[in-house]
Design a protein around this motif. Structure first.
Motif, PDB file in Angstrom:
ATOM      1  N   ALA A  73      57.575 -63.344   6.870  1.00  0.00           N
ATOM      2  CA  ALA A  73      57.630 -63.761   8.268  1.00  0.00           C
ATOM      3  C   ALA A  73      56.466 -64.684   8.605  1.00  0.00           C
ATOM      4  CB  ALA A  73      57.628 -62.538   9.170  1.00  0.00           C
ATOM      5  N   GLN A  74      55.306 -64.391   8.037  1.00  0.00           N
ATOM      6  CA  GLN A  74      54.109 -65.188   8.299  1.00  0.00           C
ATOM      7  C   GLN A  74      53.266 -65.291   7.037  1.00  0.00           C
ATOM      8  OE1 GLN A  74      52.034 -63.313  11.558  1.00  0.00           O
ATOM      9  NE2 GLN A  74      53.254 -64.399  13.102  1.00  0.00           N
ATOM     10  N   VAL A  75      52.502 -66.387   6.964  1.00  0.00           N
ATOM     11  CA  VAL A  75      51.525 -66.535   5.883  1.00  0.00           C
ATOM     12  C   VAL A  75      50.209 -67.020   6.492  1.00  0.00           C
ATOM     13  CG1 VAL A  75      53.174 -66.962   4.024  1.00  0.00           C
ATOM     14  CG2 VAL A  75      52.363 -68.878   5.413  1.00  0.00           C
ATOM     15  N   LYS A 108      60.824 -72.494   6.893  1.00  0.00           N
ATOM     16  CA  LYS A 108      61.699 -72.739   5.747  1.00  0.00           C
ATOM     17  C   LYS A 108      60.943 -72.342   4.491  1.00  0.00           C
ATOM     18  CE  LYS A 108      64.560 -76.248   3.466  1.00  0.00           C
ATOM     19  NZ  LYS A 108      64.971 -77.674   3.451  1.00  0.00           N
ATOM     20  N   ALA A 109      61.497 -71.383   3.756  1.00  0.00           N
ATOM     21  CA  ALA A 109      60.812 -70.863   2.574  1.00  0.00           C
ATOM     22  C   ALA A 109      61.006 -71.796   1.390  1.00  0.00           C
ATOM     23  CB  ALA A 109      61.324 -69.470   2.246  1.00  0.00           C
ATOM     24  N   GLY A 110      60.230 -71.543   0.347  1.00  0.00           N
ATOM     25  CA  GLY A 110      60.316 -72.313  -0.882  1.00  0.00           C
ATOM     26  C   GLY A 110      58.936 -72.534  -1.444  1.00  0.00           C
ATOM     27  N   GLY A 111      58.869 -73.230  -2.580  1.00  0.00           N
ATOM     28  CA  GLY A 111      57.564 -73.523  -3.183  1.00  0.00           C
ATOM     29  C   GLY A 111      56.658 -74.261  -2.222  1.00  0.00           C
ATOM     30  N   LYS A 143      53.705 -78.688   5.975  1.00  0.00           N
ATOM     31  CA  LYS A 143      54.112 -78.108   4.696  1.00  0.00           C
ATOM     32  C   LYS A 143      52.914 -77.433   4.045  1.00  0.00           C
ATOM     33  CE  LYS A 143      58.406 -79.930   3.965  1.00  0.00           C
ATOM     34  NZ  LYS A 143      59.603 -79.171   3.550  1.00  0.00           N
ATOM     35  N   VAL A 144      53.186 -76.362   3.303  1.00  0.00           N
ATOM     36  CA  VAL A 144      52.136 -75.664   2.578  1.00  0.00           C
ATOM     37  C   VAL A 144      52.749 -75.007   1.356  1.00  0.00           C
ATOM     38  CG1 VAL A 144      52.401 -73.508   3.864  1.00  0.00           C
ATOM     39  CG2 VAL A 144      50.215 -74.031   2.793  1.00  0.00           C
TER      40      VAL A 144
END
Length: 218
Positions: free
Chosen positions: A9-11, A28-31, A45-46
């Motif tokens: 949910a959060q980083v 949006k999840a992903g690398g 983006k991160v």
């Protein structure tokens, strides 16, 4: 266990706009995930590393038969005797309870993280076989016999109640609790009227036959 297909949910990352190191919502999840700062709402983006998971062998026992499947989770997740979770096997999707945990070197423990657990031993608890010792009604004509019944795991065995299973009708006199279910109950055996134990927690039921006619010489 956790659903590892769902994005976090959060980083916690540093925002290039406001400079704050603060939790960011994952849009949006992903690398290279798209995240939004919770302080200034800036979107950027991160790189978010994918969580590492491990697979642990699980032995599933049901009514004298055993088969194997796997349990996946994060290495630091813990599993303990008495825990319940759902496993998918070729036979069915089943609710199981942990009865033992084996580490490398055949060492058994009550609790372990998944990274060190070699095999998790379980038994099915959504539908269970319950062994019942049935005493004769009159104590003379019939001898004590054994009865095995198949019931849902949440079936209630209540001391003092009468139950019917097929052609058998019995009155519950006592219930012995399984070792791994001990923390859920005050005692290991219950024999007072109104005491209740769920079928999945039962080691053995003691009952009196209510249908056997009393023996008569006439």
């Amino acid at each position: 266990m956790s659903d590892h297909d769902a994005p976090p949910a959060q980083v916690p990352v540093e925002c290039p706009a406001c400079g704050a190191e603060t939790p960011h919502e994952v849009l949006k999840a992903g690398g290279h995930a798209t995240v939004q700062c919770t302080e200034c709402a800036h979107t950027h983006k991160v790189e978010v590393p994918e969580p590492t998971t491990v697979d642990v062998d699980v032995v599933v026992s049901q009514d004298g038969e055993s088969y194997t499947t796997t349990l996946d989770g994060e290495p630091e997740e813990t599993v303990a005797v008495g825990d319940e979770f759902v496993v998918e096997t070729p036979q069915a999707i089943q609710q199981v309870r942990v009865t033992s945990i084996e580490l490398s070197g055949d060492r058994r423990v009550e609790e372990s993280d998944l990274d060190h657990a070699a095999t998790v031993w379980t038994r099915v608890v959504d539908n269970v076989a319950v062994n019942i010792t049935v005493h004769p009604k009159d104590g003379r004509r019939d001898e004590t016999r054994s009865l095995k019944v198949y019931v849902p795991g949440d079936f209630e065995f209540v001391v003092g109640e009468t139950k019917s299973f097929g052609d058998d009708e019995i009155e519950i006199e006592g219930v012995q609790v399984r070792d791994e279910a001990g923390d859920r109950y005050r005692h290991e055996k219950f024999d007072h009227e109104g005491d209740m134990v769920y079928a999945k927690d039962v080691k053995r039921v003691y009952a009196r036959d209510t249908k056997t006619a009393a023996w008569s010489a006439w």
